[in-house]
Design a protein around this motif. Structure first.
Motif, mmCIF file in Angstrom:
data_model
loop_
_atom_site.group_PDB
_atom_site.id
_atom_site.type_symbol
_atom_site.label_atom_id
_atom_site.label_comp_id
_atom_site.label_asym_id
_atom_site.label_seq_id
_atom_site.Cartn_x
_atom_site.Cartn_y
_atom_site.Cartn_z
ATOM 1 N N THR A 61 0.858 -1.293 0.101
ATOM 2 C CA THR A 61 0.077 0.140 0.063
ATOM 3 C C THR A 61 0.882 1.477 -0.144
ATOM 4 O OG1 THR A 61 -0.035 -0.010 2.323
ATOM 5 C CG2 THR A 61 -1.610 -1.003 1.169
ATOM 6 N N LEU A 62 0.355 2.440 -0.320
ATOM 7 C CA LEU A 62 1.131 3.630 -0.615
ATOM 8 C C LEU A 62 1.610 4.186 0.904
ATOM 9 C CD1 LEU A 62 -1.001 5.697 -3.083
ATOM 10 C CD2 LEU A 62 1.284 4.760 -3.300
ATOM 11 N N PRO A 63 2.701 4.369 1.194
ATOM 12 C CA PRO A 63 3.745 4.801 0.247
ATOM 13 C C PRO A 63 4.756 3.735 -0.137
ATOM 14 C CG PRO A 63 4.338 5.834 2.166
ATOM 15 C CD PRO A 63 2.866 4.898 2.414
ATOM 16 N N GLY A 64 4.695 2.537 0.599
ATOM 17 C CA GLY A 64 5.695 1.470 0.505
ATOM 18 C C GLY A 64 5.423 0.404 -0.408
ATOM 19 N N ASN A 65 4.701 0.470 -1.508
ATOM 20 C CA ASN A 65 4.342 -0.325 -2.718
ATOM 21 C C ASN A 65 5.460 -0.665 -3.558
ATOM 22 O OD1 ASN A 65 3.990 2.158 -3.751
ATOM 23 N ND2 ASN A 65 1.779 1.914 -4.234
ATOM 24 N N THR A 66 6.421 0.235 -3.500
ATOM 25 C CA THR A 66 7.191 0.162 -4.709
ATOM 26 C C THR A 66 8.680 -0.225 -3.864
ATOM 27 O OG1 THR A 66 6.278 2.037 -6.010
ATOM 28 C CG2 THR A 66 8.451 1.416 -6.525
ATOM 29 N N TYR A 67 9.201 -1.411 -4.729
ATOM 30 C CA TYR A 67 10.529 -1.667 -4.267
ATOM 31 C C TYR A 67 11.767 -1.676 -5.297
ATOM 32 C CZ TYR A 67 8.351 -4.193 -0.404
ATOM 33 O OH TYR A 67 7.880 -4.136 0.805
ATOM 34 N N TRP A 68 12.547 -0.787 -4.944
ATOM 35 C CA TRP A 68 13.846 -0.286 -5.966
ATOM 36 C C TRP A 68 14.626 -1.341 -5.956
ATOM 37 C CZ3 TRP A 68 13.601 3.879 -8.438
ATOM 38 C CH2 TRP A 68 12.821 5.015 -7.903
ATOM 39 N N SER A 69 15.285 -1.496 -7.158
ATOM 40 C CA SER A 69 15.867 -2.795 -7.784
ATOM 41 C C SER A 69 17.618 -2.134 -8.020
ATOM 42 C CB SER A 69 15.413 -3.700 -8.984
ATOM 43 O OG SER A 69 15.653 -2.663 -10.167
ATOM 44 N N SER A 70 18.346 -3.211 -8.132
ATOM 45 C CA SER A 70 19.794 -2.643 -8.372
ATOM 46 C C SER A 70 19.863 -2.739 -9.969
ATOM 47 C CB SER A 70 20.598 -3.740 -7.886
ATOM 48 O OG SER A 70 20.337 -4.989 -8.578
ATOM 49 N N THR A 71 18.902 -2.769 -10.581
ATOM 50 C CA THR A 71 18.991 -2.915 -12.112
ATOM 51 C C THR A 71 18.694 -0.867 -12.541
ATOM 52 O OG1 THR A 71 17.783 -5.068 -12.278
ATOM 53 C CG2 THR A 71 17.682 -3.368 -14.484
ATOM 54 N N THR A 72 19.755 -0.711 -13.126
ATOM 55 C CA THR A 72 19.636 0.645 -13.738
ATOM 56 C C THR A 72 18.905 1.039 -14.675
ATOM 57 O OG1 THR A 72 21.657 0.274 -15.075
ATOM 58 C CG2 THR A 72 21.831 1.191 -12.814
ATOM 59 N N PHE A 73 18.534 2.214 -14.994
ATOM 60 C CA PHE A 73 17.483 2.665 -15.930
ATOM 61 C C PHE A 73 18.192 2.989 -17.161
ATOM 62 C CE2 PHE A 73 15.079 5.912 -17.964
ATOM 63 C CZ PHE A 73 13.931 5.040 -18.549
ATOM 64 N N PRO A 75 18.247 5.163 -20.788
ATOM 65 C CA PRO A 75 19.639 5.508 -20.834
ATOM 66 C C PRO A 75 20.348 6.276 -19.810
ATOM 67 C CG PRO A 75 18.340 7.232 -22.003
ATOM 68 C CD PRO A 75 17.297 5.941 -21.233
ATOM 69 N N ASN A 76 19.541 6.627 -18.695
ATOM 70 C CA ASN A 76 19.944 7.369 -17.547
ATOM 71 C C ASN A 76 20.459 6.442 -16.514
ATOM 72 O OD1 ASN A 76 20.571 8.965 -15.454
ATOM 73 N ND2 ASN A 76 18.786 10.293 -15.691
ATOM 74 N N THR A 77 21.539 5.936 -16.554
ATOM 75 C CA THR A 77 22.044 4.997 -15.207
ATOM 76 C C THR A 77 22.134 5.558 -14.028
ATOM 77 O OG1 THR A 77 24.305 5.358 -15.786
ATOM 78 C CG2 THR A 77 23.246 3.627 -17.063
ATOM 79 N N ALA A 78 21.687 6.913 -13.877
ATOM 80 C CA ALA A 78 21.806 7.393 -12.432
ATOM 81 C C ALA A 78 20.579 7.149 -11.600
ATOM 82 C CB ALA A 78 21.743 8.867 -12.617
ATOM 83 N N LEU A 79 19.518 6.500 -12.497
ATOM 84 C CA LEU A 79 18.132 6.060 -12.172
ATOM 85 C C LEU A 79 18.138 4.564 -11.991
ATOM 86 C CD1 LEU A 79 15.828 8.373 -14.186
ATOM 87 C CD2 LEU A 79 16.737 8.954 -12.204
ATOM 88 N N ALA A 80 16.960 4.163 -11.116
ATOM 89 C CA ALA A 80 16.992 2.793 -11.001
ATOM 90 C C ALA A 80 15.705 2.165 -11.474
ATOM 91 C CB ALA A 80 17.335 2.191 -9.485
ATOM 92 N N ARG A 81 15.261 0.634 -11.867
ATOM 93 C CA ARG A 81 14.141 0.150 -12.171
ATOM 94 C C ARG A 81 13.541 -0.025 -10.516
ATOM 95 N NH1 ARG A 81 13.164 0.030 -17.791
ATOM 96 N NH2 ARG A 81 11.453 -0.435 -16.963
ATOM 97 N N ASP A 82 12.225 -0.230 -10.777
ATOM 98 C CA ASP A 82 11.375 -0.774 -9.581
ATOM 99 C C ASP A 82 10.325 -1.662 -10.005
ATOM 100 O OD1 ASP A 82 9.019 0.809 -10.321
ATOM 101 O OD2 ASP A 82 9.553 2.505 -9.392
ATOM 102 N N VAL A 83 9.848 -2.241 -8.930
ATOM 103 C CA VAL A 83 8.617 -3.267 -8.932
ATOM 104 C C VAL A 83 7.568 -2.943 -8.043
ATOM 105 C CG1 VAL A 83 7.967 -5.789 -8.986
ATOM 106 C CG2 VAL A 83 10.277 -5.005 -10.020
#
Length: 91
Positions: A61-73, A75-83
């Motif tokens: 549930t908000l706000p803890g519903n998104t889990y950051w991953s170690s996979t970078t985004f 073309p901007n590798t300063a950002l990470a993908r989430d699930v």
């Protein structure tokens, strides 16, 4: 800090990549969209030992519903993908 302090008796903690996070999604479930192994029956105030798998908590549930991953985004590798464990989406 988790590795240094041996959180839950372990010293090899790391952030999962996006594929690893997506692999625990179970689309036949709802709130959270993961198996009980990742959302134990003692999740929350009933937990008496952080080392117990029954205390595993997966927020959906908000706000803890998104889990950051170690996979970078790209073309901007300063950002990470989430699930998102509420609906299984990824961003």
């Amino acid at each position: 800090k988790m590795n240094r302090d041996r959180f839950a008796g372990q010293g090899d903690w790391r952030i999962a990549n996006r594929a690893e996070l997506a692999s625990i999604l179970d689309y036949s479930r709802f709130n959270p969209l993961v198996a009980d192994a990742f959302h134990g029956p003692l999740c929350g105030p009933l937990c008496t030992s952080l080392a117990s798998p029954d205390c595993s908590c997966t927020s959906y549930t908000l706000p803890g519903n998104t889990y950051w991953s170690s996979t970078t985004f790209s073309p901007n590798t300063a950002l990470a993908r989430d699930v998102h464990f509420g609906d299984g989406s990824s961003g």
